[in-house]
Scaffold this motif. Structure first.
Motif, PDB file in Angstrom:
ATOM      1  N   MET A  44      40.802  37.183  44.481  1.00 19.39           N
ATOM      2  CA  MET A  44      41.255  38.305  45.292  1.00 19.39           C
ATOM      3  C   MET A  44      40.117  39.308  45.379  1.00 19.39           C
ATOM      4  O   MET A  44      39.534  39.696  44.393  1.00 19.39           O
ATOM      5  CB  MET A  44      42.500  38.928  44.664  1.00 19.39           C
ATOM      6  CG  MET A  44      42.983  40.150  45.403  1.00 19.39           C
ATOM      7  SD  MET A  44      44.542  40.794  44.757  1.00 19.39           S
ATOM      8  CE  MET A  44      45.654  39.973  45.864  1.00 19.39           C
ATOM      9  N   SER A  45      39.823  39.728  46.559  1.00 16.73           N
ATOM     10  CA  SER A  45      38.752  40.686  46.779  1.00 16.73           C
ATOM     11  C   SER A  45      39.221  42.094  46.425  1.00 16.73           C
ATOM     12  O   SER A  45      40.328  42.490  46.732  1.00 16.73           O
ATOM     13  CB  SER A  45      38.328  40.643  48.248  1.00 16.73           C
ATOM     14  OG  SER A  45      37.416  41.663  48.525  1.00 16.73           O
ATOM     15  N   SER A  46      38.355  42.844  45.756  1.00 17.66           N
ATOM     16  CA  SER A  46      38.742  44.189  45.335  1.00 17.66           C
ATOM     17  C   SER A  46      39.002  45.119  46.513  1.00 17.66           C
ATOM     18  O   SER A  46      39.696  46.112  46.371  1.00 17.66           O
ATOM     19  CB  SER A  46      37.683  44.786  44.406  1.00 17.66           C
ATOM     20  OG  SER A  46      36.438  44.857  45.061  1.00 17.66           O
ATOM     21  N   GLN A  47      38.492  44.796  47.685  1.00 17.89           N
ATOM     22  CA  GLN A  47      38.767  45.659  48.834  1.00 17.89           C
ATOM     23  C   GLN A  47      40.174  45.451  49.386  1.00 17.89           C
ATOM     24  O   GLN A  47      40.653  46.253  50.175  1.00 17.89           O
ATOM     25  CB  GLN A  47      37.725  45.463  49.923  1.00 17.89           C
ATOM     26  CG  GLN A  47      37.608  44.063  50.470  1.00 17.89           C
ATOM     27  CD  GLN A  47      36.397  43.909  51.370  1.00 17.89           C
ATOM     28  OE1 GLN A  47      35.579  44.796  51.465  1.00 17.89           O
ATOM     29  NE2 GLN A  47      36.296  42.791  52.029  1.00 17.89           N
ATOM     30  N   ASN A  48      40.879  44.418  48.948  1.00 15.21           N
ATOM     31  CA  ASN A  48      42.250  44.171  49.375  1.00 15.21           C
ATOM     32  C   ASN A  48      43.276  44.722  48.390  1.00 15.21           C
ATOM     33  O   ASN A  48      44.465  44.627  48.633  1.00 15.21           O
ATOM     34  CB  ASN A  48      42.504  42.669  49.541  1.00 15.21           C
ATOM     35  CG  ASN A  48      41.723  42.068  50.683  1.00 15.21           C
ATOM     36  OD1 ASN A  48      41.403  42.755  51.644  1.00 15.21           O
ATOM     37  ND2 ASN A  48      41.401  40.809  50.573  1.00 15.21           N
ATOM     38  N   LEU A  49      42.818  45.260  47.274  1.00 19.89           N
ATOM     39  CA  LEU A  49      43.722  45.751  46.242  1.00 19.89           C
ATOM     40  C   LEU A  49      44.216  47.157  46.563  1.00 19.89           C
ATOM     41  O   LEU A  49      43.473  47.968  47.112  1.00 19.89           O
ATOM     42  CB  LEU A  49      43.015  45.770  44.883  1.00 19.89           C
ATOM     43  CG  LEU A  49      42.562  44.422  44.346  1.00 19.89           C
ATOM     44  CD1 LEU A  49      41.760  44.602  43.073  1.00 19.89           C
ATOM     45  CD2 LEU A  49      43.754  43.524  44.105  1.00 19.89           C
ATOM     46  N   PRO A  50      45.455  47.449  46.180  1.00 25.42           N
ATOM     47  CA  PRO A  50      45.960  48.811  46.353  1.00 25.42           C
ATOM     48  C   PRO A  50      45.187  49.788  45.462  1.00 25.42           C
ATOM     49  O   PRO A  50      44.599  49.388  44.448  1.00 25.42           O
ATOM     50  CB  PRO A  50      47.412  48.716  45.890  1.00 25.42           C
ATOM     51  CG  PRO A  50      47.738  47.284  45.786  1.00 25.42           C
ATOM     52  CD  PRO A  50      46.462  46.545  45.644  1.00 25.42           C
ATOM     53  N   ASP A  51      45.197  51.043  45.818  1.00 23.97           N
ATOM     54  CA  ASP A  51      44.531  52.069  45.012  1.00 23.97           C
ATOM     55  C   ASP A  51      45.083  52.064  43.601  1.00 23.97           C
ATOM     56  O   ASP A  51      46.291  51.962  43.389  1.00 23.97           O
ATOM     57  CB  ASP A  51      44.744  53.461  45.628  1.00 23.97           C
ATOM     58  CG  ASP A  51      44.007  53.616  46.951  1.00 23.97           C
ATOM     59  OD1 ASP A  51      43.062  52.849  47.203  1.00 23.97           O
ATOM     60  OD2 ASP A  51      44.391  54.512  47.721  1.00 23.97           O
ATOM     61  N   GLU A  64      40.883  44.511  39.594  1.00 24.13           N
ATOM     62  CA  GLU A  64      40.954  43.069  39.812  1.00 24.13           C
ATOM     63  C   GLU A  64      41.562  42.342  38.606  1.00 24.13           C
ATOM     64  O   GLU A  64      42.326  41.390  38.764  1.00 24.13           O
ATOM     65  CB  GLU A  64      39.561  42.514  40.113  1.00 24.13           C
ATOM     66  CG  GLU A  64      39.603  41.131  40.683  1.00 24.13           C
ATOM     67  CD  GLU A  64      38.308  40.751  41.363  1.00 24.13           C
ATOM     68  OE1 GLU A  64      38.136  39.542  41.589  1.00 24.13           O
ATOM     69  OE2 GLU A  64      37.494  41.618  41.666  1.00 24.13           O
TER      70      GLU A  64
END
Length: 51
Positions: A1-8, A12
């Protein structure tokens, strides 16, 4: 999972741990035709991880 797709506020490592726990919960109920309570289990896992 890319960290740019994670919620605030979710790193990761937390996301990976959460996904593994959710998959394990789903696997535990895989034998059921209608996995009663799986949504509650998943919700509980997510709440535990993001606290």
């Amino acid at each position: 999972m890319s960290s740019q797709n994670l919620p605030d506020g979710v790193d990761e490592e937390t996301a990976t741990r959460m996904m593994r726990r959710v998959l394990e919960a789903e696997k535990d109920k895989l034998h059921m035709g209608n996995p009663i309570g799986i949504n509650d289990d998943i919700e509980s896992i997510i709440e535990d991880e993001i606290k």
